[in-house]
Design a protein around this motif. Sequence first.
Motif, PDB file in Angstrom:
ATOM      1  N   THR A   1      50.254  31.198 -36.428  1.00 23.92           N
ATOM      2  CA  THR A   1      50.327  32.532 -37.025  1.00 23.92           C
ATOM      3  C   THR A   1      51.226  32.564 -38.258  1.00 23.92           C
ATOM      4  O   THR A   1      51.576  33.657 -38.724  1.00 23.92           O
TER       5      THR A   1
ATOM      6  N   LEU B  70      40.384  35.989 -33.027  1.00 19.56           N
ATOM      7  CA  LEU B  70      40.869  36.283 -34.381  1.00 19.56           C
ATOM      8  C   LEU B  70      39.695  36.246 -35.343  1.00 19.56           C
ATOM      9  O   LEU B  70      38.953  35.271 -35.396  1.00 19.56           O
TER      10      LEU B  70
ATOM     11  N   SER C  63      41.961  39.115 -39.211  1.00 17.06           N
ATOM     12  CA  SER C  63      43.425  39.186 -39.110  1.00 17.06           C
ATOM     13  C   SER C  63      44.006  40.458 -39.723  1.00 17.06           C
ATOM     14  O   SER C  63      45.212  40.551 -39.909  1.00 17.06           O
TER      15      SER C  63
ATOM     16  N   GLY D  67      47.185  40.387 -37.704  1.00 13.28           N
ATOM     17  CA  GLY D  67      48.251  40.004 -38.627  1.00 13.28           C
ATOM     18  C   GLY D  67      49.442  40.934 -38.532  1.00 13.28           C
ATOM     19  O   GLY D  67      50.597  40.507 -38.655  1.00 13.28           O
TER      20      GLY D  67
END
Length: 500
Positions: free
Chosen positions: A23, A228, A231, A235
């Motif tokens: 990430t 995902l 994102s 995010g």
Amino acid sequence: MTTQPVRFYHRGRIVDVSGVHPTRSVLDWLREDAHCTGTKEGCNEGDCGACTVVVGELDAAGQLQLQTVNSCIQFVPTLHGKALFTVEDLKPQCAGQLHPVQQALVECHGSQCGFCTPGFVMSLWSTYEHHQAAGTQPTRQQLADDLSGNLCRCTGYRPIIDAGQRMFDLPAARLDAAPVVAALQALQAGSLNYQGARPGEPAATLHAPTTLDELAALRVRHPKATLLAGSTDIGLWVSKQFRDVGDLIYVGNVAALKTIETLADGGLRIGAGASLEEAYAALARRLPALTDLWLRFASPPIRHAGTLGGNVANGSPIGDSPPMLMALDAQIELRQGERVRQMPLPEFYIDYMKNRLEPGEFMQALLVPGAAFDRTVRAYKISKRFDCDISALCGGFSIELDGDTVRSVRLAFGGMAGVVKRAAAAEAAVLGQPWTEATVQAAQAALLQDFKPLTDMRASAEYRMQVAQNLLMRFWLETRVVDPLPVSQTSVFAVMPHGV
């Protein structure tokens, strides 16, 4: 499992990235690892555009396609097999001189403090490349649309848009795509299994399949992994909520998940991985009345990265896509291993952020029946900012008339409850009735049975109910049998040509 490095094109060469947490944002990698500090961090949530970069990837024909994205919420492994361009890449295209985009900003006084400028430069560069390739020049409104995800607090937008026009008057400087294409072809990036960790923490894994069958098998084996896509939501789980999202399955490299096809009945099958930009464009081509919602949905960098399936599966009660899709009688296609099932979109949501996905299942496509395109459809977004803002509420409506009598109607709202849902009582008040102001007033009253909205930072409960009722009246004014309001009186974009 054998872990692989993330490999992508950057600054004229292929780079390998290993060990960083899955990430880790592209922005942090650029600034802290690659020491490319031209890209700035502003909001760190995909709103301000200071971190805008351009990502290039090869399409099915082997051509390089460029799209702006927000680097602050994109994860490094999602770059695998792609090309990353930042503001540092522009001067080398011009033998060390300012690129026409940069020179135009200087000449038009398009920068003051300069913090936001690299993001504007990259959005304008993407626009420049697209129009140079097509042999066209953008209108001022097209430039405003392209820059709607870039915020400036001191310069003002007029000189920046002036620069967007001026850059086409300067000697041309195009990206030489050939070496980029050759590098991406040489990468032959396939499926990715990547592991990385933060200091003192256990490793996390990101799987990035390239086929639907591989994705289905991975999802069954790892039912608790976080899916995902663009994102644009996950995010923020990382950058703002500091959540541990665990292992990830990235679906952005599954080409079959991005297809948009015409069905036998004239409807559309939109792959769940199709970008918001591509999905909305396909719908707006069939129903031009949806263009306003398309251009006001977030910003181009968000629409380029985010997916229609992600927006629907996320289940946010203020998501802009589900009301419109419910008005179109959309079905969702879910897959678990080899099993595929369909269900009407309104049945998918159970409660706030809860849905009917089973363990190991994922959304594969959205299906819009051909009959939906024969109806009169409208979608309305209400937000504090006109561009690039989250809705206080959103409505998606469709109607069929038999003479002046309502034969069918769908009235769906987001922002009015814990889930997006249709207004059953309001629909019942309209169905089979003459399409008159009195009928609309009955539907407005019935909304009080359908919804008990909440008060939050975006709007009060009273405001939401009043505006929802007002939207029903607006819908009638636009679709009444006698003297309906023309688009020129109801759409900002109708008088500000955007060229879409």
